[in-house]
Enzyme design. Structure first.
Site, short mmCIF file in Angstrom:
data_model
loop_
_atom_site.label_atom_id
_atom_site.label_comp_id
_atom_site.label_asym_id
_atom_site.label_seq_id
_atom_site.Cartn_x
_atom_site.Cartn_y
_atom_site.Cartn_z
N ASP A 2 0.83 -1.21 0.00
CA ASP A 2 0.00 0.00 0.00
C ASP A 2 0.86 1.26 0.00
OD1 ASP A 2 -2.03 -1.74 0.12
OD2 ASP A 2 -2.76 -1.16 2.12
N TYR A 5 2.20 2.02 -3.34
CA TYR A 5 1.10 2.50 -4.20
C TYR A 5 0.81 3.96 -3.88
CZ TYR A 5 -3.52 2.91 -6.26
OH TYR A 5 -4.59 3.33 -7.00
N ASP A 6 0.71 4.26 -2.59
CA ASP A 6 0.41 5.64 -2.18
C ASP A 6 1.46 6.61 -2.72
OD1 ASP A 6 -1.76 4.71 -0.88
OD2 ASP A 6 -0.87 4.75 1.13
N SER A 41 -35.56 -7.14 -18.01
CA SER A 41 -35.30 -7.92 -16.81
C SER A 41 -35.61 -9.38 -17.12
CB SER A 41 -36.09 -7.37 -15.63
OG SER A 41 -37.35 -7.94 -15.60
N LEU A 42 -35.56 -10.24 -16.14
CA LEU A 42 -35.70 -11.67 -16.41
C LEU A 42 -36.92 -12.25 -15.73
CD1 LEU A 42 -32.06 -13.05 -15.90
CD2 LEU A 42 -33.23 -12.53 -18.04
N GLU A 66 -24.75 -18.71 -14.74
CA GLU A 66 -23.93 -17.72 -14.02
C GLU A 66 -24.55 -17.43 -12.68
OE1 GLU A 66 -24.06 -14.23 -16.43
OE2 GLU A 66 -22.71 -15.04 -17.94
N LYS A 96 -26.38 -15.31 -10.01
CA LYS A 96 -27.23 -14.12 -10.09
C LYS A 96 -26.83 -13.22 -8.94
CE LYS A 96 -32.15 -12.80 -10.01
NZ LYS A 96 -31.81 -11.40 -9.99
N ASP A 116 -26.70 -10.33 -6.40
CA ASP A 116 -27.79 -9.56 -5.80
C ASP A 116 -27.37 -8.11 -5.61
OD1 ASP A 116 -30.25 -9.06 -4.83
OD2 ASP A 116 -29.93 -9.96 -2.86
N ARG A 149 -30.76 1.02 -14.38
CA ARG A 149 -31.69 0.46 -15.35
C ARG A 149 -32.91 1.36 -15.54
NH1 ARG A 149 -35.49 -3.71 -16.77
NH2 ARG A 149 -36.69 -3.44 -14.87
N GLU A 166 -23.70 -5.64 -12.76
CA GLU A 166 -24.35 -5.46 -11.48
C GLU A 166 -23.39 -4.75 -10.53
OE1 GLU A 166 -27.22 -6.94 -11.93
OE2 GLU A 166 -28.14 -7.12 -9.96
N TYR A 211 -21.62 -8.79 -17.10
CA TYR A 211 -22.03 -10.06 -17.69
C TYR A 211 -22.82 -9.89 -18.98
CZ TYR A 211 -26.02 -8.52 -14.93
OH TYR A 211 -27.01 -7.75 -14.38
N LYS A 245 -28.72 -18.76 -19.34
CA LYS A 245 -28.90 -18.08 -20.63
C LYS A 245 -28.34 -18.91 -21.78
CE LYS A 245 -26.70 -14.26 -18.40
NZ LYS A 245 -25.80 -13.10 -18.30
N LYS A 286 -34.13 -18.79 -8.74
CA LYS A 286 -33.81 -18.20 -7.44
C LYS A 286 -33.74 -19.27 -6.36
CE LYS A 286 -35.66 -13.87 -7.10
NZ LYS A 286 -35.25 -12.63 -6.48
N CYS A 295 -41.66 7.28 24.49
CA CYS A 295 -40.41 6.54 24.57
C CYS A 295 -40.51 5.47 25.65
CB CYS A 295 -39.26 7.49 24.87
SG CYS A 295 -37.72 6.63 25.23
N CYS A 345 -38.19 6.60 28.74
CA CYS A 345 -38.39 7.81 29.55
C CYS A 345 -39.78 8.41 29.39
CB CYS A 345 -37.34 8.85 29.19
SG CYS A 345 -37.57 9.57 27.55
N CYS A 395 -37.22 9.40 20.03
CA CYS A 395 -37.52 9.97 21.35
C CYS A 395 -37.00 11.41 21.35
CB CYS A 395 -36.82 9.13 22.42
SG CYS A 395 -36.71 9.96 24.00
N CYS A 403 -33.05 11.39 27.86
CA CYS A 403 -33.52 10.01 27.94
C CYS A 403 -32.35 9.11 28.37
CB CYS A 403 -34.04 9.59 26.57
SG CYS A 403 -34.41 7.84 26.45
#
Ligand code: IVH
Length: 692
Positions: free
Chosen positions: A34, A37-38, A83-84, A114, A116, A118, A137, A181, A233, A304, A328, A422, A425, A446, A451
């Site tokens: 790192d 890189y920095d 969409s699917l 593949e 899916k 999320d 989308r 995604e 994808y 697919k 799914k 609440c 309190c 609250c 409190c």
């Protein structure tokens, strides 16, 4: 260094950094430490500060250059994003395969399976090899243009990788749209939620919501702090210039994925190729075994057709293609009895309903509590005390009650009255939305700052490792201190004596002394820790550090918050107004006085005077009209490289207005306000002197 030398050095540094970004973010195989890189990165940004003309939109420094916007512009996809269709059943999957075979008789069909992912479907546009725009989308035809937000995702190439190799550089597509995604990694999601909890911000229910909430942010600087990633994808459109030499067109999913990989994109972790429904079922089962090891949540498999020509023949219905389907996985669920609902009060007063359940085994652990999120969720799902409820835990998601087993209702279940007071309190609660809340104003809070639950939360936060780091100041001790009335706010800790503490339950003289010593030691902590410890809404450790870099002392910050906290990197308008509101509260100012009396350190060791931050630090510019030679983006980049800020509207706070041809109302307003107005030459002179 001559400009030509600088140019060469810039190109080689940028290429080197891009290579390391690719190794780290796409391949997850870092090649250097790192620190090294920095060093490269700093050299690049120093070079750009000295020679702003070298800044290109795809420079690695430009990932977080975007200004906050007030809304997203619409973006029309070159090819609509469909969409699917979904299924949970193997029988339906077989039926889908048979139907496709009937559509394409005499063809041998090869299928790709593949994961899916999320997350959120995204479209990326590359023009002549450079990333120029990206969008959600939306309704499939038009989405939100979230280019600046997407640029902050480090695995997203700002230029196509093979461009750097001569062969394909000859002819990158004139226009390329690729789909994929955006997701939040599980690990990143957990950390984000831990931080949000500490900051008093609402936690996200799952990585998908967290990714969605992040991409919705209007300020790319916030997005940059979110652990987002992207996997590609799909293909939207592809067009080459006439006579292009190597006009490669993938003809199948397999070719597409291989090509995307070569261009520098992250592609799905694993794919399977199948010919029969049996093979598909086996692949989907295998993916189910694997998906726990992926960095992202996988909620199913996408099946697919491999060959694009066959996809073309199969066609599509109004909303989904006929050549693909999503299978799914059922989330891990369990049924158990809801015995009680308790309402927890957090540090910021937020009321969260929690389900108290008969213990049940779910995804490897015993669950006896689950979140009900908020009152709206409770109502929508019509969850009642005594119900047999369905709880769900998918990966890193907090266990949640997702529904009720309706058939099991006996009529004896009771509705839960969400408290109008609440539970700690008895103060009235209110539901006003808090600025910057990503989940909308659905949280009851609250209203009583005294409190006990809020006091406990604030004290625990103050003592926590990331804040003032007071050993021993955990939940148990804090609860006793508050219960005995010994401490009412964080300054009270500094008035405790060892006898007070030793008299508490389960506290020996030794541990009491240790705690008092730890409290005393915290007086010398750096200002950013104190700022973070105060628990100001939206002020996490990162923002606290940014403030401590900009202000020499707490008093300077309090003064500045009265006139507006402009020009602080990482501090947008929402954070600024939250800070201003906090310091405008008389009781908070009293608290500050008490902390001062107790002898706490108010000086910042992170403070850097403006002069060291770039010659235009603290200066606000407005650009208007067309300049003779400089493009607007270029002018903005040069101002920002020197620490200045570019704003869209003229006000008293504007320092300079740079005006070109056909400057309109902004120029008139600037004249009316008597502001400094520069033409391009004067502007270039100013830049020169600001560079020193
Ligand atoms: S292909 C014509 N492949 O799932 C649509 N989608 O339920 C082609 N998704 O909108 C989509 N992983 O957001 C495809 N490997 C993958 C995917 C994937 C996740 C999402 C995508 C899509 C939704 C459909």
């Amino acid at each position: 260094m001559t400009l030509a030398d600088a140019q060469r050095r810039h190109a080689s540094l940028a290429a080197e950094i891009r290579g390391h970004d690719y190794a780290y973010y796409v391949l997850a195989q870092p090649q250097i430490a790192d620190r090294d890189y920095d060093r490269l990165y700093r050299e690049l940004s120093d070079l750009e500060r000295e020679h702003p003309t070298l800044i290109t939109p795809d420079s690695p420094t430009q990932r977080v250059g975007g200004q906050p916007v007030s809304e997203f512009k619409p973006f029309t996809h070159a090819v609509p994003m469909m969409s699917l269709d979904n299924t949970y059943s193997q029988a339906e999957l077989r039926e889908f395969v048979n139907r496709t075979q009937r559509l394409l008789p005499d063809q041998s069909l090869r299928w790709v399976v593949e994961p899916k992912v999320d997350g959120l479907a995204i479209n990326l546009r590359y023009e002549n090899g450079f990333f120029t725009a990206g969008a959600t989308r939306g309704d499939g035809t038009t989405g939100d243009d979230i280019t600046a937000n997407l640029k902050t995702i480090r695995s997203l190439p700002l230029r196509l990788a093979s461009l750097e190799k001569v062969t394909i550089a000859a002819s990158p597509p004139q226009l390329l749209e690729v789909r994929g995604e955006v997701y939040m990694t599980r690990a990143g999601f957990e950390k984000l939620n831990r931080d949000r909890q500490e900051n008093g911000d609402e936690v996200f229910a799952n990585p998908r919501n967290a990714a969605a909430g992040s991409l919705k942010q209007l300020d790319p600087r916030i997005v940059a702090t979110r652990p987002l990633d992207i996997v590609l994808y799909g293909l939207g459109g592809i067009r080459y210039a006439e006579g292009a030499r190597e006009a490669f067109q993938p003809a199948s999913q397999a070719e597409l994925l291989a090509w995307l990989k070569k261009l520098g994109f992250k592609t799905p972790e694993r794919t399977w190729f199948c010919h029969t429904p049996e093979e598909l079922v086996a692949a989907i089962a295998e993916l189910d075994q694997w998906r726990g090891s992926f960095g992202y949540e996988t909620d199913g498999a996408v099946v697919k057709l491999d060959a694009f020509a066959l996809r073309q023949q199969a066609g599509a219905t109004a909303k989904a293609p006929r050549w693909a389907i999503a299978y799914k996985y059922a989330a891990e669920q369990a049924r158990t009895r809801l015995r009680q609902i308790t309402v927890q009060v957090g540090r910021t007063g937020a009321l969260t309903p929690v389900a108290e359940l008969d213990p049940v085994l779910l995804a490897g652990s015993t669950i006896s509590r689950a979140t009900l999120h908020n009152e709206d969720e409770l109502r929508r799902k019509d969850i009642r005390l005594g119900d047999l409820v369905i709880i769900e835990k998918a990966g890193e998601v907090i266990p949640a009650v997702v529904g009720v087993e309706w058939e099991a209702r006996t009529g004896c279940e009771r509705c839960f009255e969400f408290p109008k007071q609440c539970p700690e309190c008895q103060s009235p609660v209110s539901r006003t939305s808090v600025a910057g809340e990503e989940t909308g104003g659905v949280v009851w809070r609250c209203s009583n700052l005294d409190c006990p639950a809020q006091i406990r939360g604030r004290l625990e936060h103050w003592c926590s490792r990331g804040a003032m780091d007071i050993e021993g100041g955990g939940e148990v001790l804090v609860a006793q201190l508050v219960k005995q009335g010994l401490v009412k706010d964080v300054s009270g800790l500094y008035r405790l004596n060892v006898f007070d503490v030793a008299n508490l339950e389960r506290m020996g003289g030794k541990s009491a002394q240790n705690f008092i010593d730890a409290v005393a030691a915290s007086k010398g902590r750096d200002l950013w820790r104190l700022l973070f410890g105060l628990g100001i809404l939206h002020v996490g450790a990162g923002v606290a550090k940014a403030l401590a870099k900009r202000f020499a002392s707490l008093d300077d910050l309090v003064d500045a918050s009265r006139t507006g906290l402009d020009n602080v990197p990482e501090v947008g308008p929402i954070i600024a107004s939250s800070v201003a509101r906090w310091f405008a509260e008389p009781r908070n100012l009293e608290l500050i006085q008490c902390l001062r009396q107790a002898g706490l350190n108010f000086q910042s060791s992170l403070y850097k005077p403006e002069a060291a931050q770039g010659g235009l630090a603290g200066k606000t510019f407005v650009l208007t009209g067309t300049l003779p030679t400089l493009k607007r983006e270029e002018a903005s980049a040069r101002i920002e490289a020197l620490g200045g800020k570019v704003s869209g509207s003229v006000s008293k706070k504007t320092d300079y207005v740079v005006a070109g041809e056909e400057a309109g109302s902004k120029l008139a307003k600037a004249q009316a306000l008597g502001l400094a107005i520069l033409d391009e030459n004067q502007f270039l002179e100013l830049l020169k002197s600001a560079r020193g």
